[in-house]
Design a protein around this motif. Sequence first.
Motif, PDB file in Angstrom:
ATOM      1  N   ILE A   1       0.940   6.792  -6.729  1.00  0.00           N
ATOM      2  CA  ILE A   1      -0.194   7.681  -7.024  1.00  0.00           C
ATOM      3  C   ILE A   1       0.228   9.141  -6.960  1.00  0.00           C
ATOM      4  CG2 ILE A   1      -2.419   8.486  -6.141  1.00  0.00           C
ATOM      5  CD1 ILE A   1      -2.962   5.587  -5.279  1.00  0.00           C
ATOM      6  N   LEU A   2       0.936   9.518  -5.886  1.00  0.00           N
ATOM      7  CA  LEU A   2       1.372  10.912  -5.750  1.00  0.00           C
ATOM      8  C   LEU A   2       2.403  11.274  -6.806  1.00  0.00           C
ATOM      9  CD1 LEU A   2       0.632  13.198  -3.732  1.00  0.00           C
ATOM     10  CD2 LEU A   2      -0.272  10.953  -3.169  1.00  0.00           C
ATOM     11  N   ASP A   3       3.301  10.361  -7.102  1.00  0.00           N
ATOM     12  CA  ASP A   3       4.312  10.633  -8.120  1.00  0.00           C
ATOM     13  C   ASP A   3       3.662  10.834  -9.487  1.00  0.00           C
ATOM     14  OD1 ASP A   3       7.224  10.655  -8.964  1.00  0.00           O
ATOM     15  OD2 ASP A   3       6.469   9.001 -10.207  1.00  0.00           O
ATOM     16  N   ARG A   4       2.676  10.017  -9.784  1.00  0.00           N
ATOM     17  CA  ARG A   4       1.956  10.153 -11.052  1.00  0.00           C
ATOM     18  C   ARG A   4       1.208  11.480 -11.114  1.00  0.00           C
ATOM     19  NH1 ARG A   4       2.148   8.292 -16.235  1.00  0.00           N
ATOM     20  NH2 ARG A   4       0.051   8.221 -17.166  1.00  0.00           N
ATOM     21  N   PHE A   5       0.605  11.877 -10.001  1.00  0.00           N
ATOM     22  CA  PHE A   5      -0.128  13.141  -9.965  1.00  0.00           C
ATOM     23  C   PHE A   5       0.806  14.326 -10.181  1.00  0.00           C
ATOM     24  CE2 PHE A   5      -1.647  16.808  -7.517  1.00  0.00           C
ATOM     25  CZ  PHE A   5      -2.863  17.028  -8.134  1.00  0.00           C
TER      26      PHE A   5
ATOM     27  N   CYS B   1       0.823  -1.209   0.000  1.00  0.00           N
ATOM     28  CA  CYS B   1       0.000   0.000   0.000  1.00  0.00           C
ATOM     29  C   CYS B   1       0.858   1.260   0.000  1.00  0.00           C
ATOM     30  CB  CYS B   1      -0.925   0.002   1.215  1.00  0.00           C
ATOM     31  SG  CYS B   1      -2.248  -1.224   1.125  1.00  0.00           S
ATOM     32  N   TYR B   2       1.998   1.206   0.686  1.00  0.00           N
ATOM     33  CA  TYR B   2       2.888   2.376   0.680  1.00  0.00           C
ATOM     34  C   TYR B   2       3.432   2.632  -0.722  1.00  0.00           C
ATOM     35  CZ  TYR B   2       6.761   5.489   1.691  1.00  0.00           C
ATOM     36  OH  TYR B   2       7.618   6.559   1.689  1.00  0.00           O
ATOM     37  N   TYR B   3       3.837   1.571  -1.413  1.00  0.00           N
ATOM     38  CA  TYR B   3       4.341   1.738  -2.776  1.00  0.00           C
ATOM     39  C   TYR B   3       3.244   2.265  -3.702  1.00  0.00           C
ATOM     40  CZ  TYR B   3       8.271  -1.033  -1.096  1.00  0.00           C
ATOM     41  OH  TYR B   3       9.351  -1.487  -0.394  1.00  0.00           O
ATOM     42  N   LEU B   4       2.021   1.793  -3.517  1.00  0.00           N
ATOM     43  CA  LEU B   4       0.911   2.288  -4.329  1.00  0.00           C
ATOM     44  C   LEU B   4       0.657   3.768  -4.058  1.00  0.00           C
ATOM     45  CD1 LEU B   4      -1.647  -0.662  -4.065  1.00  0.00           C
ATOM     46  CD2 LEU B   4      -0.351   0.026  -6.087  1.00  0.00           C
ATOM     47  N   ALA B   5       0.674   4.153  -2.783  1.00  0.00           N
ATOM     48  CA  ALA B   5       0.458   5.559  -2.437  1.00  0.00           C
ATOM     49  C   ALA B   5       1.556   6.439  -3.024  1.00  0.00           C
ATOM     50  CB  ALA B   5       0.401   5.717  -0.919  1.00  0.00           C
TER      51      ALA B   5
ATOM     52  N   LYS C   1       4.846  14.176   0.971  1.00  0.00           N
ATOM     53  CA  LYS C   1       5.001  13.118   1.972  1.00  0.00           C
ATOM     54  C   LYS C   1       3.736  12.957   2.808  1.00  0.00           C
ATOM     55  CE  LYS C   1      10.036  13.315   2.481  1.00  0.00           C
ATOM     56  NZ  LYS C   1      11.164  13.584   3.424  1.00  0.00           N
ATOM     57  N   ARG C   2       3.121  14.082   3.168  1.00  0.00           N
ATOM     58  CA  ARG C   2       1.872  13.996   3.928  1.00  0.00           C
ATOM     59  C   ARG C   2       0.769  13.364   3.086  1.00  0.00           C
ATOM     60  NH1 ARG C   2       3.368  19.262   5.682  1.00  0.00           N
ATOM     61  NH2 ARG C   2       1.838  20.209   4.261  1.00  0.00           N
ATOM     62  N   GLY C   3       0.769  13.671   1.800  1.00  0.00           N
ATOM     63  CA  GLY C   3      -0.223  13.054   0.918  1.00  0.00           C
ATOM     64  C   GLY C   3      -0.036  11.551   0.816  1.00  0.00           C
ATOM     65  N   ILE C   4       1.220  11.119   0.701  1.00  0.00           N
ATOM     66  CA  ILE C   4       1.511   9.681   0.647  1.00  0.00           C
ATOM     67  C   ILE C   4       1.063   9.003   1.939  1.00  0.00           C
ATOM     68  CG2 ILE C   4       3.367   7.971   0.570  1.00  0.00           C
ATOM     69  CD1 ILE C   4       4.894   9.869  -1.271  1.00  0.00           C
TER      70      ILE C   4
ATOM     71  N   ILE D   1      -2.803   8.684   2.014  1.00  0.00           N
ATOM     72  CA  ILE D   1      -3.301   7.604   1.148  1.00  0.00           C
ATOM     73  C   ILE D   1      -2.931   6.251   1.730  1.00  0.00           C
ATOM     74  CG2 ILE D   1      -3.147   6.582  -1.154  1.00  0.00           C
ATOM     75  CD1 ILE D   1      -2.608   9.378  -2.244  1.00  0.00           C
ATOM     76  N   TRP D   2      -1.720   6.142   2.245  1.00  0.00           N
ATOM     77  CA  TRP D   2      -1.263   4.880   2.835  1.00  0.00           C
ATOM     78  C   TRP D   2      -2.142   4.486   4.015  1.00  0.00           C
ATOM     79  CZ3 TRP D   2       3.452   4.294   6.485  1.00  0.00           C
ATOM     80  CH2 TRP D   2       3.723   2.936   6.690  1.00  0.00           C
ATOM     81  N   PHE D   3      -2.515   5.465   4.829  1.00  0.00           N
ATOM     82  CA  PHE D   3      -3.350   5.179   5.997  1.00  0.00           C
ATOM     83  C   PHE D   3      -4.689   4.575   5.587  1.00  0.00           C
ATOM     84  CE2 PHE D   3      -6.799   6.600   8.801  1.00  0.00           C
ATOM     85  CZ  PHE D   3      -6.420   5.991   9.984  1.00  0.00           C
ATOM     86  N   HIS D   4      -5.268   5.070   4.502  1.00  0.00           N
ATOM     87  CA  HIS D   4      -6.574   4.580   4.073  1.00  0.00           C
ATOM     88  C   HIS D   4      -6.481   3.256   3.313  1.00  0.00           C
ATOM     89  CE1 HIS D   4      -7.636   8.816   4.896  1.00  0.00           C
ATOM     90  NE2 HIS D   4      -8.841   8.328   5.133  1.00  0.00           N
ATOM     91  N   LEU D   5      -5.291   2.896   2.855  1.00  0.00           N
ATOM     92  CA  LEU D   5      -5.133   1.644   2.119  1.00  0.00           C
ATOM     93  C   LEU D   5      -4.622   0.502   2.990  1.00  0.00           C
ATOM     94  CD1 LEU D   5      -3.501   2.851  -1.243  1.00  0.00           C
ATOM     95  CD2 LEU D   5      -5.872   2.162  -0.875  1.00  0.00           C
ATOM     96  N   ALA D   6      -3.744   0.826   3.931  1.00  0.00           N
ATOM     97  CA  ALA D   6      -3.051  -0.223   4.686  1.00  0.00           C
ATOM     98  C   ALA D   6      -3.989  -0.916   5.659  1.00  0.00           C
ATOM     99  CB  ALA D   6      -1.864   0.369   5.441  1.00  0.00           C
ATOM    100  N   PRO D   7      -3.990  -2.249   5.689  1.00  0.00           N
ATOM    101  CA  PRO D   7      -4.802  -2.982   6.672  1.00  0.00           C
ATOM    102  C   PRO D   7      -4.156  -2.942   8.046  1.00  0.00           C
ATOM    103  CG  PRO D   7      -3.545  -4.516   5.339  1.00  0.00           C
ATOM    104  CD  PRO D   7      -3.277  -3.149   4.773  1.00  0.00           C
TER     105      PRO D   7
END
Length: 206
Positions: free
Chosen positions: A164-168, A157-161, A192-195, A198-204
Amino acid sequence: MTGFGKLALSVQKVRAAIHRRKAGAKDGPKRGSELRPNHAGLPPSSPWDLPVEIQITIFAYCGITDFHPLRLVCKAFCELLTFNEHEIVRRYLRQRRHGTLPSPIDNDRTYTRNPADDVVLLSDLFPPFKSARGGHLYTFKYLHGLRRRQMLCSRLCYYLADRILDRFVQTEPAVMRASFPTKKNERNALVKRGIASIWFHLAPLM
């Protein structure tokens, strides 16, 4: 109290414990009990001098990483955790799953986006192995397996977050310049705060 008096009191306690154990063996196991049948092998004394059922409930509130250190605390803890491993794990999962146990996923079931409920999805995706005698093997090893999967999902999830931010940032440079700080350090901190968000909402969570 003299030394002889203390010895006599200890003998009386041992005799009373033996009598209670014999009486329990004559009565036989209670119907409907969820506890494992080898409770009779537990020592009559316990660290807290509480019924086994209450001690199991207390241990079920511990974290996954606490069970192994607790086994090393004393012999009584080790025996209690070993003899009641199945029931402790079941109660732990029931608490985290709002009263349910792992079951196959079907189309009628819905899962919430609450991070605290991720254990429901994880344990349904990876249920415990079935025993040769029937039923499932609820063990501390199974809980640690769920935790390893949770940690792996968290890293993913961290890598995905980050992606996502890098792509944006790369595809929306105009939005970045117009809406976000111009200083590089401030912009990096914002990313970094954005990552992290997003990580918080994705990570189980477990």
